[in-house]
Design an enzyme around this catalytic site. Structure first.
Site, mmCIF file in Angstrom:
data_model
loop_
_atom_site.group_PDB
_atom_site.id
_atom_site.type_symbol
_atom_site.label_atom_id
_atom_site.label_comp_id
_atom_site.label_asym_id
_atom_site.label_seq_id
_atom_site.Cartn_x
_atom_site.Cartn_y
_atom_site.Cartn_z
ATOM 1 N N SER A 266 4.598 3.202 0.491
ATOM 2 C CA SER A 266 4.267 3.579 1.747
ATOM 3 C C SER A 266 4.923 4.916 1.654
ATOM 4 O O SER A 266 4.298 5.846 1.180
ATOM 5 C CB SER A 266 5.320 2.711 2.622
ATOM 6 O OG SER A 266 5.171 3.141 3.992
ATOM 7 N N ASP B 204 2.075 8.014 7.116
ATOM 8 C CA ASP B 204 2.777 7.924 5.922
ATOM 9 C C ASP B 204 1.838 7.572 4.740
ATOM 10 O O ASP B 204 0.588 7.847 4.906
ATOM 11 C CB ASP B 204 3.608 6.691 6.147
ATOM 12 C CG ASP B 204 3.287 5.508 6.237
ATOM 13 O OD1 ASP B 204 1.953 5.307 6.788
ATOM 14 O OD2 ASP B 204 3.840 4.379 6.095
HETATM 15 MG MG MG Z 1 3.545 2.433 5.311
#
Ligand code: MG
Length: 450
Positions: A95, A238
């Site tokens: 992430s 992200d």
């Molecule tokens: Mg993420």
């Protein structure tokens, strides 16, 4: 039992805690717990090929077939899993973490993030010697193309495309050299939106900037929006594009709680009412905005899988957290960075510029305190606070939330760090500060007395 899963899958620094031995055994454990075919996706990290290969080998050794979807956002993998007859999915991503990290995230057969029960059974299996199947029953590995495009088409099918196309909008998009590169520019093109893209080099350096989409990390995006006179919006994701945050047409960063409130209000208005789901920690700005348009807010414990499951139970239309993780029930029950773009564009065109929508929200002041607290004392601190606040209205959904007429306090232990958090909120700044200090002192007193 080996504790593998944190709040967001299994993560670590590559070739240290996140290594091929772990990935291979994880693959075996996932396949042994729930046999069948698995779809695997990755973000754009340099180490994804290595970790994906090890997970795939583990899955195939216990007889599972593997479908390689390539680099794509986590919600695009989740959409594929939801719409195909597979046992589940595995996403190789860390992430927003720095480039030396990678991770393994398990997706259930309905496309949602694996539940804590499913994670616990994988952890239990992980510690066992998992037998490989006879050579003739090992799995196959097939490359599948088009999953990212199918995800984009599914988003487009849910939107008022004519409305967006006719407006001939310009936006600035920051892909952070991550997985959003494979979907967000295409989505914007299909919507007739001119996108000026920065950090759109997924084969290059990941990330383009520290990839947690915070105000500090999005300075280039904010500048590019200011320097682009036509731009109505700045968009950032992200690394794996399950999250989405926005910058208004003047280049101001819009905090996630305000985005949540604005989209919740738009969606409730569009539907003539409905339930919105968010954790106890989210600002009351969402209750205020949703209440004004006749909707209802339901609170959960912290964590997007909890929000998603509560949405399924209550028929909630929309939900999310203030970090930019936004869930749209009419698309899928997971954080969905692509869908967030579409709904925000509709909101700007039907209600008004993002800057005006932010200005129309009631101002709430939140004060956040972080207290160092050893893990073994966390439960004691919570009990102490509970005991010393008798007579005050409380919400025990996650930690301890104290409800006052002019604000609230949330006392909650961090799940990952030796930290105890005290949040206080009020429409009056002085009240928020006073409440935060009072309960911070109380928690500190308890810790120092033990
Ligand atoms: Mg993420």
């Amino acid at each position: 039992m080996t504790k593998l899963f944190g709040t967001n899958g299994v993560r670590g620094v590559v070739n240290q805690e996140m290594n091929v031995h772990l990935a291979l055994q994880m693959g075996k454990a996932i396949g042994a717990v729930n046999p069948g075919t698995y779809a695997i996706g990755t973000d754009t990290r340099y180490t994804c090929d290595m970790i994906r290969s090890a997970v795939s080998a583990g899955l195939m050794s216990v007889g599972c077939n593997v479908l390689l979807l390539g680099a794509l956002p986590t919600p695009a993998l989740q959409y594929y899993v939801k719409t195909h007859n597979v046992a589940g999915g595995v996403m190789i991503t860390a992430s927003h973490n720095p480039p030396e990290f990678n991770g393994i995230k398990v997706i259930a057969s309905d496309g949602t993030e694996a539940s804590s029960e499913q994670e616990a059974s994988i952890e239990e299996k992980y510690d066992e010697t998992i037998p490989a199947v006879d050579w003739a029953f090992t799995g196959t590995c097939t490359e599948v193309s088009g999953a990212a495009d199918d995800y984009v088409d599914a988003i487009v099918s849910k939107l008022d495309v004519d409305l967006i196309r006719e407006a001939k909008l310009t936006v600035v998009l920051d892909c952070t050299n991550g997985a959003s590169f494979y979907t967000s520019p295409l989505l914007l093109r299909k919507l007739g939106v001119r996108a000026i893209t920065i950090n759109g080099n997924p084969q290059g350096e990941f990330p383009g900037h520290p990839s947690e989409p915070t105000e500090d990390n999005l300075q280039d995006l904010m500048k590019m929006v200011r320097d682009t006179p036509d731009a109505v919006l700045g968009i950032a994701h992200d690394g794996d594009a399950d999250r989405c945050v926005f910058v208004d047409g003047d280049g101001n960063y819009v905090p996630g709680d305000k985005t949540l409130a604005i989209l919740a209000s738009s969606i409730v208005k569009q539907n003539g009412g409905g339930v919105i789901v968010t954790p106890v920690a989210t600002s009351s700005v969402i209750d205020d905005a949703v209440g004004k348009v006749g909707g209802e807010v339901v609170r959960t414990a912290v964590g997007s899988p909890k929000v998603a499951r509560m949405m399924m139970e209550t028929g909630g239309l929309f939900g999310g957290e203030e970090n930019g993780g936004l869930i749209f029930a009419d698309h899928q029950y997971c954080r969905d960075g692509g869908m967030a773009i579409g709904r925000m564009l509709e909101s700007i065109l039907t209600i008004g510029p993002l800057k005006d929508q932010v200005a129309a929200l009631t101002p709430f002041y939140t004060v956040k305190k972080k207290i160092v607290c050893p893990d073994h004392l966390k439960e004691e601190v919570l009990k102490y606070l509970d005991k010393n606040t008798e007579g005050i209205n409380k919400d025990p959904t996650d930690g301890l939330k104290l409800l006052f007429d002019n604000g609230w306090v949330l006392a909650r232990a961090s799940g990952t760090e030796p930290i105890f958090r005290v949040y206080a909120e009020s429409t009056d700044k002085a009240v928020a500060e006073e409440l935060a200090s009072k309960y911070e002192s109380m928690a500190k007193l308890c810790i120092s007395s033990m």
